[in-house]
Scaffold this active site. Structure first.
Site, PDB file in Angstrom:
ATOM      1  N   HIS A  68      36.718 -29.375 -29.769  1.00  0.00           N
ATOM      2  CA  HIS A  68      35.390 -29.802 -30.199  1.00  0.00           C
ATOM      3  C   HIS A  68      35.039 -29.206 -31.552  1.00  0.00           C
ATOM      4  O   HIS A  68      35.640 -28.222 -31.990  1.00  0.00           O
ATOM      5  CB  HIS A  68      34.317 -29.368 -29.184  1.00  0.00           C
ATOM      6  CG  HIS A  68      34.301 -30.204 -27.938  1.00  0.00           C
ATOM      7  ND1 HIS A  68      35.146 -29.961 -26.879  1.00  0.00           N
ATOM      8  CD2 HIS A  68      33.545 -31.272 -27.589  1.00  0.00           C
ATOM      9  CE1 HIS A  68      34.910 -30.848 -25.923  1.00  0.00           C
ATOM     10  NE2 HIS A  68      33.938 -31.651 -26.331  1.00  0.00           N
ATOM     11  N   LYS A  92      29.858 -26.381 -31.481  1.00  0.00           N
ATOM     12  CA  LYS A  92      29.577 -26.484 -30.043  1.00  0.00           C
ATOM     13  C   LYS A  92      29.415 -25.090 -29.444  1.00  0.00           C
ATOM     14  O   LYS A  92      30.261 -24.219 -29.623  1.00  0.00           O
ATOM     15  CB  LYS A  92      30.702 -27.248 -29.337  1.00  0.00           C
ATOM     16  CG  LYS A  92      30.419 -27.462 -27.853  1.00  0.00           C
ATOM     17  CD  LYS A  92      31.435 -28.409 -27.235  1.00  0.00           C
ATOM     18  CE  LYS A  92      31.301 -28.495 -25.732  1.00  0.00           C
ATOM     19  NZ  LYS A  92      29.996 -29.027 -25.298  1.00  0.00           N
TER      20      LYS A  92
HETATM   21  P1  NAP Z   1      23.175 -29.845 -32.108  1.00  0.00           P
HETATM   22  O1  NAP Z   1      23.596 -30.591 -33.326  1.00  0.00           O
HETATM   23  O2  NAP Z   1      23.137 -28.345 -32.140  1.00  0.00           O
HETATM   24  O3  NAP Z   1      21.728 -30.424 -31.704  1.00  0.00           O
HETATM   25  C1  NAP Z   1      20.847 -29.794 -30.832  1.00  0.00           C
HETATM   26  C2  NAP Z   1      19.451 -30.099 -31.347  1.00  0.00           C
HETATM   27  O4  NAP Z   1      18.497 -29.669 -30.388  1.00  0.00           O
HETATM   28  C3  NAP Z   1      19.150 -29.377 -32.653  1.00  0.00           C
HETATM   29  O5  NAP Z   1      18.509 -30.286 -33.529  1.00  0.00           O
HETATM   30  C4  NAP Z   1      18.195 -28.279 -32.176  1.00  0.00           C
HETATM   31  O6  NAP Z   1      17.306 -27.867 -33.188  1.00  0.00           O
HETATM   32  C5  NAP Z   1      17.470 -28.999 -31.082  1.00  0.00           C
HETATM   33  N1  NAP Z   1      16.736 -28.132 -30.183  1.00  0.00           N
HETATM   34  C6  NAP Z   1      16.981 -26.840 -29.841  1.00  0.00           C
HETATM   35  N2  NAP Z   1      16.060 -26.384 -28.977  1.00  0.00           N
HETATM   36  C7  NAP Z   1      15.199 -27.418 -28.764  1.00  0.00           C
HETATM   37  C8  NAP Z   1      14.025 -27.579 -27.972  1.00  0.00           C
HETATM   38  N3  NAP Z   1      13.527 -26.560 -27.241  1.00  0.00           N
HETATM   39  N4  NAP Z   1      13.393 -28.768 -27.966  1.00  0.00           N
HETATM   40  C9  NAP Z   1      13.851 -29.792 -28.695  1.00  0.00           C
HETATM   41  N5  NAP Z   1      14.964 -29.704 -29.490  1.00  0.00           N
HETATM   42  C10 NAP Z   1      15.621 -28.528 -29.513  1.00  0.00           C
HETATM   43  O7  NAP Z   1      24.078 -30.241 -30.867  1.00  0.00           O
HETATM   44  P2  NAP Z   1      24.743 -31.649 -30.508  1.00  0.00           P
HETATM   45  O8  NAP Z   1      26.131 -31.688 -31.011  1.00  0.00           O
HETATM   46  O9  NAP Z   1      23.799 -32.750 -30.879  1.00  0.00           O
HETATM   47  O10 NAP Z   1      24.819 -31.509 -28.920  1.00  0.00           O
HETATM   48  C11 NAP Z   1      23.669 -31.273 -28.137  1.00  0.00           C
HETATM   49  C12 NAP Z   1      24.095 -30.956 -26.718  1.00  0.00           C
HETATM   50  O11 NAP Z   1      24.693 -32.114 -26.141  1.00  0.00           O
HETATM   51  C13 NAP Z   1      25.146 -29.846 -26.574  1.00  0.00           C
HETATM   52  O12 NAP Z   1      24.921 -29.139 -25.385  1.00  0.00           O
HETATM   53  C14 NAP Z   1      26.458 -30.606 -26.468  1.00  0.00           C
HETATM   54  O13 NAP Z   1      27.458 -29.876 -25.779  1.00  0.00           O
HETATM   55  C15 NAP Z   1      25.995 -31.793 -25.661  1.00  0.00           C
HETATM   56  N6  NAP Z   1      26.788 -33.008 -25.796  1.00  0.00           N
HETATM   57  C16 NAP Z   1      26.919 -33.737 -24.667  1.00  0.00           C
HETATM   58  C17 NAP Z   1      27.574 -34.954 -24.736  1.00  0.00           C
HETATM   59  C18 NAP Z   1      27.662 -35.781 -23.495  1.00  0.00           C
HETATM   60  O14 NAP Z   1      28.259 -36.866 -23.541  1.00  0.00           O
HETATM   61  N7  NAP Z   1      27.104 -35.333 -22.370  1.00  0.00           N
HETATM   62  C19 NAP Z   1      28.101 -35.401 -25.939  1.00  0.00           C
HETATM   63  C20 NAP Z   1      27.949 -34.617 -27.066  1.00  0.00           C
HETATM   64  C21 NAP Z   1      27.265 -33.421 -26.989  1.00  0.00           C
HETATM   65  P3  NAP Z   1      17.736 -26.661 -34.197  1.00  0.00           P
HETATM   66  O15 NAP Z   1      18.981 -27.121 -34.892  1.00  0.00           O
HETATM   67  O16 NAP Z   1      16.551 -26.536 -35.065  1.00  0.00           O
HETATM   68  O17 NAP Z   1      17.992 -25.462 -33.324  1.00  0.00           O
END
Ligand code: NAP
Length: 209
Positions: free
Chosen positions: A123, A127
């Site tokens: 990944h 992550k």
């Molecule tokens: P990311 O780029 O770090 O995005 C997370 C976002 O959430 C950031 O914009 C962050 O803001 C925001 N955030 C943090 N705390 C929050 C809160 N209390 N309320 C609202 N927003 C908040 O991560 P990503 O790559 O998009 O992935 C997000 C999650 O999804 C991870 O856990 C990843 O493992 C998972 N994921 C799952 C799948 C699936 O198919 N299930 C696929 C891809 C990813 P800041 O940057 O300002 O902290």
């Protein structure tokens, strides 16, 4: 549907937001620091962090709103009762990409015929959890002491290889997510089927296919 998207500015959220709108949903973007006011909406979608997701989901359920969650690295089980008691759905999938779900299904089938397997999950370096939720779910499906190797490097999106070893042969099942658009199809499917699920927690896109 009227939706809230927690993590709308994240890597997944930023891709998901326009695709949800294009599918006809009305989406309220909620970022870190915003009040999680979702009262009256049809559902919430959460792609945030393992630290933020439990509080977001709890807030949504307490306001009477069902949730579809992609955030990995946290345990949704403690929120089952809250959802069930209020007749709400909490749908959590470690992977919303349909190809990845098929990779897990094929791995479960192959496991009956090979004595050993190891998983390599790769990944993006940002992550936060390792091993990935998908790798842990795959290991559970395979059973035994399936070892998981985690790689975090720039340039990667989400990739997984399941290698089965037998006498004189190897079987490799591999899935590559090359763009985050692949998660949207699964999220849209979950939203479409949300009302058909039993109240409480449901885990895995496989349950909807
Ligand atoms: P990311 O780029 O770090 O995005 C997370 C976002 O959430 C950031 O914009 C962050 O803001 C925001 N955030 C943090 N705390 C929050 C809160 N209390 N309320 C609202 N927003 C908040 O991560 P990503 O790559 O998009 O992935 C997000 C999650 O999804 C991870 O856990 C990843 O493992 C998972 N994921 C799952 C799948 C699936 O198919 N299930 C696929 C891809 C990813 P800041 O940057 O300002 O902290």
């Amino acid at each position: 549907m009227k939706l809230a998207l927690f993590g709308a500015e994240g890597k997944v959220g930023a891709v998901l937001l326009p695709l949800l709108a294009r599918a006809g949903h009305e989406v309220k973007a909620i970022e870190i620091g915003d009040e999680p006011d979702v009262r009256g909406l049809d559902a919430c979608v959460d792609f945030t962090t393992p630290e933020a997701a439990p509080a977001n989901v709890r807030a949504a359920l307490e306001q009477g709103v069902s949730c579809v969650v992609g955030t990995t690295g946290w345990d949704p089980q403690p929120l089952h009762e809250l959802a069930a008691a209020n007749g709400l759905r909490l749908f959590v999938a470690p992977n919303f990409s349909i190809g990845a779900v098929l990779m897990m299904r094929f791995a479960r089938e192959a496991a009956a015929f090979f004595p050993r397997a190891e998983i390599i999950e790769l990944h993006n370096e940002a992550k936060k959890d390792a091993p990935s939720g998908t790798a842990r779910a795959t290991a559970e499906l395979i059973g035994g002491d399936t070892v998981i190797h985690s790689v975090r490097l720039p340039g990667l999106v989400a990739h997984q290889e399941v290698i089965f070893g037998g006498e004189g042969q190897l079987l490799t099942i591999r899935h590559d997510t090359t763009a985050r658009e692949s998660f949207a199809e699964g999220v849209l499917l979950a939203l479409q089927k949300l009302d058909t699920l039993p109240p409480g927690l449901t885990v895995g896109l496989d349950t909807l296919l």
